[in-house]
Design a protein around this motif. Structure first.
Motif, mmCIF file in Angstrom:
data_model
loop_
_atom_site.group_PDB
_atom_site.id
_atom_site.type_symbol
_atom_site.label_atom_id
_atom_site.label_comp_id
_atom_site.label_asym_id
_atom_site.label_seq_id
_atom_site.Cartn_x
_atom_site.Cartn_y
_atom_site.Cartn_z
ATOM 1 N N ASP A 293 41.240 -21.301 47.637
ATOM 2 C CA ASP A 293 42.251 -20.751 48.060
ATOM 3 C C ASP A 293 43.212 -20.841 47.088
ATOM 4 N N ALA A 294 43.175 -21.320 45.910
ATOM 5 C CA ALA A 294 43.992 -21.541 44.697
ATOM 6 C C ALA A 294 43.757 -20.595 43.488
ATOM 7 N N VAL A 295 42.414 -19.654 43.970
ATOM 8 C CA VAL A 295 42.000 -18.980 42.733
ATOM 9 C C VAL A 295 42.063 -17.451 42.769
ATOM 10 N N GLY A 296 43.174 -16.900 43.920
ATOM 11 C CA GLY A 296 43.323 -15.539 44.263
ATOM 12 C C GLY A 296 42.046 -14.739 44.573
ATOM 13 N N GLU A 297 41.733 -13.826 44.214
ATOM 14 C CA GLU A 297 40.418 -13.143 44.487
ATOM 15 C C GLU A 297 39.247 -13.140 43.375
ATOM 16 N N LYS A 298 39.411 -14.175 42.446
ATOM 17 C CA LYS A 298 38.361 -14.334 41.619
ATOM 18 C C LYS A 298 37.037 -14.820 42.110
ATOM 19 N N LEU A 299 37.120 -15.421 43.217
ATOM 20 C CA LEU A 299 35.597 -15.638 43.647
ATOM 21 C C LEU A 299 34.867 -14.489 44.371
ATOM 22 N N ARG A 300 35.546 -13.318 44.490
ATOM 23 C CA ARG A 300 35.154 -12.060 44.640
ATOM 24 C C ARG A 300 34.422 -11.541 43.611
ATOM 25 N N ASP A 301 35.049 -11.704 42.409
ATOM 26 C CA ASP A 301 34.283 -11.234 41.290
ATOM 27 C C ASP A 301 33.168 -12.151 40.796
ATOM 28 N N VAL A 302 33.256 -13.473 40.930
ATOM 29 C CA VAL A 302 32.287 -14.492 41.126
ATOM 30 C C VAL A 302 30.971 -13.880 41.748
ATOM 31 N N ALA A 303 31.264 -13.933 42.857
ATOM 32 C CA ALA A 303 30.204 -13.240 43.941
ATOM 33 C C ALA A 303 29.386 -12.007 43.180
ATOM 34 N N LYS A 304 30.128 -11.141 43.139
ATOM 35 C CA LYS A 304 29.615 -9.734 42.450
ATOM 36 C C LYS A 304 28.838 -10.219 41.112
ATOM 37 N N ALA A 305 29.264 -11.080 40.447
ATOM 38 C CA ALA A 305 28.654 -11.278 38.973
ATOM 39 C C ALA A 305 27.337 -11.950 39.355
ATOM 40 N N MET A 306 27.397 -12.694 40.493
ATOM 41 C CA MET A 306 26.172 -13.804 40.703
ATOM 42 C C MET A 306 25.046 -12.583 41.546
ATOM 43 N N GLY A 307 25.198 -11.432 41.525
ATOM 44 C CA GLY A 307 24.503 -10.536 42.141
ATOM 45 C C GLY A 307 24.674 -10.215 43.636
ATOM 46 N N VAL A 308 25.863 -10.598 44.436
ATOM 47 C CA VAL A 308 25.826 -10.212 45.591
ATOM 48 C C VAL A 308 26.458 -8.821 45.895
ATOM 49 N N ALA A 309 25.831 -8.151 46.889
ATOM 50 C CA ALA A 309 25.942 -6.775 46.978
ATOM 51 C C ALA A 309 27.374 -6.584 47.871
ATOM 52 N N ASN A 310 28.128 -5.363 47.633
ATOM 53 C CA ASN A 310 29.278 -4.829 48.799
ATOM 54 C C ASN A 310 30.296 -6.184 48.820
ATOM 55 N N THR A 311 30.640 -6.540 47.776
ATOM 56 C CA THR A 311 31.652 -7.535 47.844
ATOM 57 C C THR A 311 33.006 -6.940 47.971
ATOM 58 N N GLU A 312 33.357 -5.581 47.755
ATOM 59 C CA GLU A 312 34.368 -4.626 47.542
ATOM 60 C C GLU A 312 34.789 -4.597 49.275
ATOM 61 N N LYS A 313 33.721 -4.826 50.132
ATOM 62 C CA LYS A 313 33.857 -4.393 51.492
ATOM 63 C C LYS A 313 34.123 -5.817 52.324
ATOM 64 N N MET A 314 34.208 -7.104 51.503
ATOM 65 C CA MET A 314 33.989 -8.440 52.323
ATOM 66 C C MET A 314 35.653 -8.840 52.711
ATOM 67 N N SER A 315 35.729 -9.629 53.484
ATOM 68 C CA SER A 315 36.927 -10.222 53.961
ATOM 69 C C SER A 315 37.091 -11.495 52.709
ATOM 70 N N LYS A 316 38.292 -12.056 52.572
ATOM 71 C CA LYS A 316 38.529 -13.247 51.876
ATOM 72 C C LYS A 316 37.704 -14.293 52.170
#
Length: 382
Positions: A293-316
Motif C-alpha cells: 500500500d506504499a507503492v501506488g500502482e507500481k505493483l500493477r506494472d510489476v504484475a504485467k512485467a511478470m507476464g500476468v494478463a489483463n492487469t489493466e482490468k484488475m482492482s488494486k
C-alpha cells in the motif's frame, strides 16, 4: 532535485564479450593484471577462459583466490597485501558478487589508503579517489556488481554484513558474456536469478526511484520473468536474457537504492552463510505484501512485467495479489524454498531484526519499518 546516474565507462554485451578484454587492457596501457576469482571458478577452468586470452597476447597477471562466498574483511585485507606485492596496475574481477565485491574493496583501499580499516568503508563512503581500474567479468546473472556502486563485506567478528556505497568503486569496463555463465549449476542459476529479480522489484518500488531507474528496472523484471526458467535449464536464450536483465537492473538499483528485503537477507548471510539470492527470494513476497500500500500502482506494472494478463482490468487488491503470486510461482518453479524454517533459529530473530534496521538499504524501503515490524516479518517466514 536532480538525479545522479553512474554507469561503467564502457560495457560489452553478448556472446564473445570477453574477447575484448585484451584490447581494452592494451588500449589503456595497462601492464599487469591482478585477477580476483574464487577457487571453484579456477578449479573448473572458468577463470582460464580469460587467462588464456591474456596468455595469447603476452599480458602478465597474478591470481588472487582467497575469496569466500560472502567475502570477509580478512579476504579484503589479504587481497590488499597481495596487490601491493604483485606489481599490478589494474584488477580483473572474474566471478559473482563475491569476486566483484572483494575487488572493489581492494581497489578502493589501494587508491585511498586512509581507508585501510575496511569497516571505515561502510555506508556512503567519503573516499576521494577512484579505485584501481577494474575490469568486471560476471559468471553469475544476479548481483550486477559489474555495474553498481555498491559492495558488501562480512564482518565475521560482529556477525554482520555491511554495505558500502561509493561511486569511486564502479568497474571501468564490464564484459557481460553469457558464455561465462553457462557452467553455473541449476541451484546457483536460480538463486542468483532471484537476486536479480529482487533488485529489480525493490529498485522499482524504492523511495529513490525515478524515471531513468524505473525504465531499467521494469524492463529487467520483464526479461528475468521471461528468461530465468530457461536459464535454469541452461538454454542459450535463457542465459542471454538473464545476462542482460540482471545488468539492466544493476544500472537501475545502483542509482536508486533497495529496501528491507536486502536488509533482512544480509543478516542471514552473515550469521548463517545463507546464499544471498536464496535469502532474497524467500523474503521478497512477504516484504512485497508488507509494502503493497506504499507503492501506488507500481505493483500493477510489476504484475504485467511478470507476464500476468489483463492487469489493466484488475482492482488494486487483485493486481497486488497477482504480482506477489507471480513472484512466488517463479521462485517455486526454479526450486527456491518457501520459508526460513530450515535457516533461521527463532532465538536469533531479535539480533537479525536489529541488524536489518541498521542496514544501509533499510532507509530506501517505501514503507518506514519499525523494529517490531521486522521482527514480525521474520516470524511470518518461520
Amino acid at each position: 532535485m536532480a538525479n545522479k546516474v553512474v554507469l561503467n565507462e564502457v560495457s560489452y554485451h553478448g556472446k564473445g564479450a570477453i574477447l575484448s578484454v585484451t584490447e581494452e587492457a592494451k588500449r589503456r596501457g595497462f601492464k599487469k593484471a591482478f585477477i580476483c576469482s574464487d577457487p571453484d571458478l579456477i578449479k573448473f577452468h572458468v577463470t582460464k577462459k580469460v587467462t588464456d586470452l591474456l596468455d595469447k597476447e603476452g599480458l602478465p597477471y597474478e591470481i588472487y583466490s582467497e575469496i569466500k562466498a560472502n567475502p570477509t574483511i580478512e579476504n579484503v585485507q589479504g587481497g590488499v597485501a597481495a596487490f601491493k606485492n604483485s606489481g599490478a596496475d589494474y584488477i580483473i574481477a572474474i566471478g559473482g558478487g563475491s569476486s566483484m565485491d572483494t575487488s572493489k574493496a581492494i581497489g578502493i583501499i589501494i587508491a585511498n589508503p586512509a581507508f585501510e580499516d575496511v569497516r571505515s568503508l561502510e555506508g556512503l563512503s567519503a573516499t576521494t579517489k577512484p579505485a584501481v581500474p577494474i575490469f568486471a567479468i560476471p559468471t553469475t546473472a544476479g548481483t550486477a556488481a559489474e555495474v553498481t556502486i555498491n559492495y558488501v563485506i562480512t564482518d565475521v567478528e560482529k556477525k554482520r554484513k555491511f554495505v558500502c556505497v561509493d561511486p569511486h568503486d564502479i568497474p571501468v569496463v564490464a564484459f557481460v558474456d553469457p558464455d561465462m555463465m553457462s557452467s553455473m549449476p541449476k541451484g546457483l542459476t536460480a538463486s542468483t536469478g532471484m537476486d536479480a529479480l529482487t533488485h529489480a522489484i525493490e529498485g522499482y518500488t524504492t523511495k529513490g526511484a525515478n524515471t531513468i531507474t524505473d525504465m531499467f528496472n521494469l524492463k529487467a523484471i520483464e526479461l528475468i520473468a521471461q528468461s530465468l526458467r530457461g536459464a535454469v535449464e541452461n538454454t542459450p536464450e535463457g542465459r542471454e536474457g538473464m545476462a542482460l536483465g540482471q545488468y539492466l537492473t544493476g544500472m537501475g538499483f545502483s542509482n536508486c537504492g533497495l529496501g528491507i528485503v536486502h536488509s533482512m537477507a544480509h543478516g542471514l548471510g552473515a550469521l548463517y552463510d545463507t546464499p544471498h539470492g536464496v535469502a532474497n527470494a524467500i523474503i521478497l513476497p512477504t516484504v512485497m505484501e508488507y509494502n503493497k500500500d506504499a507503492v501506488g500502482e507500481k505493483l500493477r506494472d510489476v504484475a504485467k512485467a511478470m507476464g500476468v494478463a489483463n492487469t489493466e482490468k484488475m482492482s488494486k487488491e487483485e493486481y497486488q495479489k497477482a504480482a506477489i503470486d507471480a513472484v512466488k510461482k517463479l521462485a517455486e518453479d526454479v526450486g527456491i524454498p518457501k520459508d526460513l524454517k530450515n535457516i533461521v533459529k527463532p532465538e536469533d530473530v531479535d539480533f537479525l531484526s536489529q541488524s536489518a534496521m541498521d542496514d544501509a538499504c533499510r532507509p530506501g524501503n517505501p514503507r518506514d519499518p519499525k523494529l517490531e515490524d521486522i521482527q514480525e516479518l521474520f516470524k511470518r517466514l518461520l
